[in-house]
Write an enzyme that holds these catalytic residues in place. Structure first.
Site, mmCIF file in Angstrom:
data_model
loop_
_atom_site.group_PDB
_atom_site.id
_atom_site.type_symbol
_atom_site.label_atom_id
_atom_site.label_comp_id
_atom_site.label_asym_id
_atom_site.label_seq_id
_atom_site.Cartn_x
_atom_site.Cartn_y
_atom_site.Cartn_z
ATOM 1 N N GLU A 73 13.515 3.842 0.758
ATOM 2 C CA GLU A 73 12.794 4.392 1.911
ATOM 3 C C GLU A 73 13.483 4.039 3.222
ATOM 4 O O GLU A 73 12.835 3.747 4.216
ATOM 5 C CB GLU A 73 11.342 3.890 1.905
ATOM 6 C CG GLU A 73 10.613 4.132 0.596
ATOM 7 C CD GLU A 73 10.519 5.607 0.200
ATOM 8 O OE1 GLU A 73 10.854 6.476 1.012
ATOM 9 O OE2 GLU A 73 10.135 5.874 -0.958
ATOM 10 N N PHE A 91 0.845 -1.193 0.000
ATOM 11 C CA PHE A 91 0.000 0.000 0.000
ATOM 12 C C PHE A 91 0.886 1.250 0.000
ATOM 13 O O PHE A 91 1.752 1.408 0.871
ATOM 14 C CB PHE A 91 -0.917 0.013 1.233
ATOM 15 C CG PHE A 91 -1.769 1.250 1.309
ATOM 16 C CD1 PHE A 91 -2.890 1.379 0.495
ATOM 17 C CD2 PHE A 91 -1.448 2.292 2.171
ATOM 18 C CE1 PHE A 91 -3.670 2.537 0.533
ATOM 19 C CE2 PHE A 91 -2.217 3.446 2.226
ATOM 20 C CZ PHE A 91 -3.338 3.566 1.398
ATOM 21 N N GLY A 92 0.660 2.149 -0.954
ATOM 22 C CA GLY A 92 1.416 3.398 -1.040
ATOM 23 C C GLY A 92 0.523 4.584 -0.730
ATOM 24 O O GLY A 92 -0.606 4.665 -1.227
ATOM 25 N N TYR A 93 1.043 5.513 0.078
ATOM 26 C CA TYR A 93 0.233 6.672 0.480
ATOM 27 C C TYR A 93 0.994 7.983 0.282
ATOM 28 O O TYR A 93 0.442 9.062 0.537
ATOM 29 C CB TYR A 93 -0.184 6.543 1.959
ATOM 30 C CG TYR A 93 1.010 6.407 2.878
ATOM 31 C CD1 TYR A 93 1.590 5.152 3.101
ATOM 32 C CD2 TYR A 93 1.592 7.517 3.476
ATOM 33 C CE1 TYR A 93 2.707 5.029 3.912
ATOM 34 C CE2 TYR A 93 2.704 7.391 4.287
ATOM 35 C CZ TYR A 93 3.249 6.138 4.498
ATOM 36 O OH TYR A 93 4.371 6.016 5.293
ATOM 37 N N GLY A 94 2.253 7.884 -0.139
ATOM 38 C CA GLY A 94 3.065 9.095 -0.331
ATOM 39 C C GLY A 94 3.603 9.099 -1.748
ATOM 40 O O GLY A 94 2.840 8.987 -2.722
ATOM 41 N N SER A 95 4.931 9.159 -1.845
ATOM 42 C CA SER A 95 5.533 9.207 -3.183
ATOM 43 C C SER A 95 5.208 7.963 -3.998
ATOM 44 O O SER A 95 5.219 8.008 -5.228
ATOM 45 C CB SER A 95 7.045 9.392 -3.076
ATOM 46 O OG SER A 95 7.604 8.331 -2.331
HETATM 47 C C1 BEZ Z 1 4.477 5.487 0.357
HETATM 48 O O1 BEZ Z 1 3.664 4.652 0.685
HETATM 49 O O2 BEZ Z 1 4.284 6.248 -0.558
HETATM 50 C C2 BEZ Z 1 5.696 5.533 1.125
HETATM 51 C C3 BEZ Z 1 6.567 4.494 1.084
HETATM 52 C C4 BEZ Z 1 7.704 4.556 1.811
HETATM 53 C C5 BEZ Z 1 7.962 5.643 2.576
HETATM 54 C C6 BEZ Z 1 7.059 6.655 2.613
HETATM 55 C C7 BEZ Z 1 5.915 6.604 1.892
#
Ligand code: BEZ
Length: 189
Positions: free
Chosen positions: A99, A24-28
């Site tokens: 990350e 699941f991605g929530y940022g970049s």
């Molecule tokens: C993300 O889910 O986009 C993310 C992944 C690793 C670090 C920060 C955010």
């Protein structure tokens, strides 16, 4: 906890033996998928809210002047919308490196737009990592982002890309959009 989380993440064995794992991605990760994936689907996770509370020493800032990037903060009843990727386990080596600044893999359930649910992983930077910056007002965060830059470029690009990607997903995030508004106001001063 050290901010370099590569070694800790390599000990994560929850999905050992699986041919593919949902991330699941929530940022970049929503807007920058620089890795191969088998499927990509909008998804959400419950009990977490997105916050620009993590310091970035290696992408959007430097060790001397860290930028601000997102992590997830536990909050009952909150829902965080993002993008899920079905990836092979080898891809985690790349992501653990990308990350490494405080993020740990955590097992989570996630829900797709059609209501289907699955188990997978998410990277979260918790308050006990040394790069964690913590809460500040959206106005203060915007000012911090405005003056920060790192090897991956200006911190403001990260914020603006994330805000655009959330809009494309049709998802409203008050925290992100408030920071975007303050940042635009600073730029036109
Ligand atoms: C993300 O889910 O986009 C993310 C992944 C690793 C670090 C920060 C955010």
């Amino acid at each position: 906890m050290t901010a370099d989380t590569i070694a800790i993440n390599q000990l994560m064995d929850k999905f050992d033996g699986h041919h593919s794992v949902w991330l699941f991605g929530y940022g970049s990760l929503i807007y920058k998928a620089d890795f191969p994936y088998l499927q990509r689907r909008p998804a959400s996770i419950g009990g977490w809210t997105r916050r620009f509370w993590q310091g970035s020493h290696d992408h959007r800032g430097t060790p001397e002047a860290p930028g601000r990037v997102v992590t997830l903060i536990a909050e009952a009843d909150a829902i965080c919308h993002g993008m899920a990727y079905l990836i092979t386990p080898e891809v985690f080596a790349h992501l653990d490196h990308r990350e490494k600044n405080g993020y740990l893999r955590l097992a989570t359930s996630m829900t797709f737009e059609d209501g289907d649910q699955t188990e997978g992983l998410v990277y979260i930077a918790t308050a006990d990592n040394t790069a964690f910056l913590g809460a500040a007002s959206e106005q203060e965060i915007a000012a911090h982002i405005a003056r920060s830059t790192g090897p991956s470029g200006p911190n403001s690009d990260y914020l603006n890309h994330l805000a655009s990607a959330l809009r494309e997903l049709g998802r409203h995030d008050q925290h992100v959009f408030d920071i975007e508004r303050h940042l635009a106001a600073l730029r036109s001063e």
